[in-house]
Structure formats: structure tokens, C-alpha cells
Design a protein around this motif. Structure first.
Motif, PDB file in Angstrom:
ATOM      1  N   GLN A  37      -3.363  15.870  -7.472  1.00 42.74           N
ATOM      2  CA  GLN A  37      -3.983  14.776  -8.215  1.00 42.74           C
ATOM      3  C   GLN A  37      -3.154  14.461  -9.457  1.00 42.74           C
ATOM      4  N   CYS A  41      -7.454   9.874 -13.642  1.00 40.08           N
ATOM      5  CA  CYS A  41      -8.273   9.489 -12.493  1.00 40.08           C
ATOM      6  C   CYS A  41      -9.273   8.439 -12.959  1.00 40.08           C
ATOM      7  N   GLY A  69     -11.643  12.695  -6.369  1.00 41.04           N
ATOM      8  CA  GLY A  69     -10.412  12.756  -7.158  1.00 41.04           C
ATOM      9  C   GLY A  69     -10.630  13.441  -8.497  1.00 41.04           C
TER      10      GLY A  69
END
Length: 492
Positions: A37, A41, A69
Motif C-alpha cells: 500500500q 490512502c 486499503g
């Protein structure tokens, strides 16, 4: 104790995403942990559903599922910084907590272990519950009474900027904050302050960047809450208060009539950390304060090779009366015990037992999920008749009207796993007309939608979890997925 924290962290990540209360079909594939990731986000609302609190027939709680996420971003940070290990080991330093994260052999303690459910195939009963009561009696030796206290809305009240206080304490955290505010590159700033300040930031991403509240339902929230409450335990130790704690429920042992002062002292400590007491739950219990029915002893002499109809009626009557008289979890204990010993003990009248199960399902929301599980695992022993299916569909409709999301999920899952639902059944339309999108996903996953209903579900889906699943199934919803990413959500 030697522990493999790399495996523990992976287990926590996989099992801690979907609430343990959900049907087992909701699980996280280990492959998702291989996707890296980014540092940033999007702020996407978590999905939420309601369930019984297990401590009162009308009490409900809200459970959350964060956007995947944001969840993985937080997991990766905690893994990289060894924060899971640090928080668990810190929590284990408390001599007051009866809500550990890990059990024997590095296992993660689940909610059913609260009730002390454990038995082997020889029907020898053991109970952590009885063991813990014994510990409390020893710890409270000489006390005149017990003061029961509860933190008001613990998870939703947790102030996220308190993260560094877990390891540093409130005073040192304040000192570090002042240094950081003046010059974030100051060499006097403790590296732990920066690590937990960053933890505050990554965890907040799961909840629209809000500064108040961690999401109930995910395991990382439970770990953080337990660690912060351990810090508070240490503050109460300085005041020489003797107590036991299960998560945010306190049992304070009083040796004189000092309850007003103790409540005041505890309130002051909690206030420092952003919490307050729920005074409606304050209770004083006089000696003898631990009166325990040994369920194991009650049952062990009854179980030989079979249970007659007379014995079954007697057992259910006894445990139902215990539940009615305030011994919470009595019926769940009985159901779990019967389930664990199903292969060794023959119930002479399966129809009578099934009738009890369906009655429990209807009258005890706290035990509904356990009944569904038993009926699924033993569908050949206790097959559902058409009349049973009709009753379950009626229950589903009742829970839909009441907004009881988890109950709808389990009842629907029961019909699916026992093959008592088919394409075109009216109950599917009833479920699609409501907002329970996890139930919609169950219907989608098990191919119970006709073409018209597929159109309906595409139009109704608004949560990230439903839209992602539709997108993964190659349904044309790109614009709707894009919308939840572009939507600007205000921080609070």
C-alpha cells in the motif's frame, strides 16, 4: 515465553479484518497481504452493521469493517515498526486485566472463550471462567464489597492523539508534544513518540481521519484499547486501588465505605486520558460478591452415552431459568457444550432438540448465531422442514424491519448452507429491499440473483465493500467505484 510474532502479526491481520461474529464465509485471503500500500490512502467510510451486545436482550452495538486499503496500510505500518508485539507485551504487564489478546500457544482469544467453553472428547469439563473467578476471589481477599464501573463508550471515545501515552504516559507525552511543536527535528524527541504519533495518523485513515474513536470489530482496535487501558491500570496502581478489569469493565475491591472517593479518583484518571464513567452502570455488590453456578458440575454427571427427552427438558429448563435470573451466557454455554460433545452423546429425540434450538433462536438474540452454527454443522441430524424454513424467513423479515443486521446475515447463511433457499424465493426480494449490503453480498456470492435483481443490487450498492465485490465480478459499476474515491469527506 517464546513467540513467533511474524506469524502472530499475519494471523491478526487475516482474522482481525472481518469481525469474528460474522459467518465464516466472510474471510480475508492471505494474498491481499502481498499487495503493498502507498503512504496515502483515500478517506472512504467504513461499512457498519448492528448486532446484539450479548449482555441484554435489547442492547445493540455497531461493528465496523474499514476500507481494505486503509486497513492494509495500517497493518503494514504496525508490522514494520513491531508495534503489535510492543502493544501486546505492554498489555501483558498489567496484573489487573482479565482480557488478554493471546492465549496458550500464541492463539488469539476469541469472544466465546469469555464463557470458558472448552471440553475434550471424554467430556471432562474445564472452565477459564471458574479459574478467573478464583483469581478474583484471591485478589479481593478481605474486601467488604465490590464497586462495578464501566467506561462510557470506550472505543468511540478513545482520543486518537492519545496513542503515544500508551508507551510514554500522559506527562511525558505532553513534554514530547511541546518539543515536537517547536521543532520536530529536535534530537531530544523520543523516537517512540514519533512512532506512535504516526500510528495515530494511519489508524485514523480507517475512520475518515476522525480524531475520536477507533473502529469496534477489527482486532487492531481491541489491541490498541487494551494497551491504553493497561496504561490507565498503571495510573490506578499509583493510587493503591485494588481492582480487576475486563476490557473497559472494572470491579473495584473496597475494604471500607470509600466508594465515593474511589469513584472520584478513578474519574480523574480516566478524564486525563479522555474517558468518562457510565454512571448508569455503576453498581455496588456486598459480600459474598462472587456466587457462581458451576455449570460444568451440573452437566458432567448427566452426560453418559445419551440424553433422554426427560433429561433434555430438565437441562433446558434449568439453564433457561439461570438466564432469566441474570446469569448471562447460560444458554450459550449449554448449546456450546452440547455441540462440542455431539459425536459422543446421542440425543434420543432429535426433533425435540431441534424444537428447542429454534425456540432459542427466536427468543434469545445472544444465542441466535450459535444456534445457526449448530444447525448448519448438524444439518443431517436436524434437517429443516418446510415449516422451519417458513419460520426462519419470518424471523429474517422481523430482523430486517428492526435493523438487526447480524441476525439477518446468520439466518440467511443458515438457509443457504442447508440448501433451503433458491433463486426466486420471496425472502431474497425482502432482503434486497433493505440496506444490509453484507446480506446482498451473500446472495450475490451464492448465485441467488435473477437478472432483474442484479440490476437492483447494482443500483442500491453504496458501500465500499459491495462496490468492490461487484467490480471484482466484472459488473459495470466503474463510475460508482470512482465516486466513492472522489467524494470529499470532511475530517472532524
Amino acid at each position: 515465553m517464546s513467540r513467533d510474532y511474524s506469524q502472530i502479526q499475519k494471523e491478526i491481520a487475516l482474522t482481525g479484518f472481518f469481525s469474528e461474529y460474522l459467518p465464516p464465509c466472510f474471510s480475508l485471503d492471505s494474498e491481499v497481504l502481498t499487495h503493498e500500500q502507498g503512504n496515502k490512502c483515500d478517506l472512504i467510510p467504513p461499512y457498519s452493521f448492528s448486532m446484539s451486545r450479548f449482555n441484554g436482550n435489547d442492547a445493540r452495538r455497531t461493528i465496523f469493517i474499514p476500507e481494505i486499503g486503509a486497513y492494509l496500510s495500517a497493518y503494514e505500518y504496525m508490522k514494520r515498526e513491531d508495534i503489535i508485539q510492543e502493544l501486546i507485551e505492554f498489555s501483558e504487564s498489567s496484573t489487573h486485566s482479565f482480557s488478554p489478546i493471546l492465549g496458550n500457544e500464541n492463539t488469539i482469544i476469541k469472544h466465546e472463550q469469555i464463557y470458558g467453553f472448552r471440553s475434550d472428547k471424554n467430556i471432562t469439563f474445564h472452565s477459564e471462567y471458574i479459574k478467573n473467578i478464583g483469581k478474583k476471589i484471591i485478589q479481593s481477599s478481605g474486601a467488604k464489597k465490590i464497586l462495578k464501573l464501566d467506561i462510557s463508550n470506550c472505543f468511540s471515545s478513545l482520543y486518537m492523539h492519545m496513542m503515544p501515552t500508551i508507551i510514554l504516559g500522559i506527562e511525558k507525552t505532553q513534554e514530547q508534544y511541546e518539543l515536537y511543536k517547536k521543532d520536530r527535528n529536535n534530537t531530544l524527541i523520543d523516537p517512540r513518540y514519533k512512532r506512535y504519533k504516526k500510528l495515530d495518523e494511519v489508524i485514523r485513515k480507517q475512520n475518515l481521519n476522525r480524531t475520536n474513536g477507533i473502529l469496534p470489530g477489527i482486532l487492531s482496535s481491541r489491541i490498541i484499547a487494551e494497551a491504553l487501558l493497561t496504561r490507565i491500570d498503571k495510573e490506578l496502581d499509583k493510587l493503591e486501588i485494588n481492582f480487576a478489569r475486563y476490557v473497559d469493565d472494572y470491579e473495584v475491591f473496597l475494604y471500607d465505605d470509600t466508594e465515593k472517593k474511589v469513584i472520584s479518583d478513578i474519574s480523574k484518571v480516566l478524564k486525563k486520558y479522555g474517558f468518562s464513567l457510565n454512571f448508569e452502570k455503576t453498581e455496588i455488590i456486598d459480600f459474598p460478591y462472587y456466587i457462581v453456578e458451576n455449570f460444568n458440575k451440573i452437566l458432567e454427571n448427566r452426560f453418559e452415552n445419551s440424553i433422554s427427552s426427560e433429561e433434555l427438558i430438565e437441562i433446558f429448563t434449568f439453564f433457561s431459568n439461570m438466564e432469566k435470573n441474570g446469569v448471562k451466557g447460560s444458554i450459550r454455554f449449554l448449546l456450546k457444550t452440547l455441540e462440542q460433545n455431539a459425536k459422543e452423546i446421542k440425543i434420543e429425540d432429535p426433533s425435540l432438540y431441534k424444537a428447542y434450538l429454534i425456540s432459542v433462536m427466536s427468543n434469545d438474540e445472544r444465542s441466535l448465531t450459535k444456534v445457526c452454527s449448530i444447525l448448519i454443522e448438524n444439518c443431517e441430524l436436524y434437517p429443516l422442514l418446510e415449516s422451519d424454513k417458513a419460520f426462519i424467513c419470518k424471523l429474517i423479515n422481523n430482523h430486517l424491519v428492526s435493523g438487526h443486521d447480524l441476525e439477518v446475515l446468520w439466518l440467511l447463511y443458515l438457509l443457504i448452507k442447508t440448501k433451503n433457499i433458491a433463486l426466486g424465493d420471496p425472502i431474497i426480494t425482502s432482503i434486497l429491499n433493505e440496506e444490509n449490503e453484507l446480506a446482498h453480498l451473500l446472495i450475490l456470492t451464492f448465485n441467488l440473483l435473477d437478472d432483474y435483481q442484479k440490476t437492483i443490487i447494482k443500483q442500491k450498492s453504496n458501500s465500499w465493500i459491495a462496490l468492490y465485490e461487484l467490480f471484482a465480478n466484472d459488473w459495470t459499476i466503474v463510475n460508482k467505484v470512482d465516486t466513492i474515491y472522489k467524494e470529499k469527506v470532511p475530517s472532524t
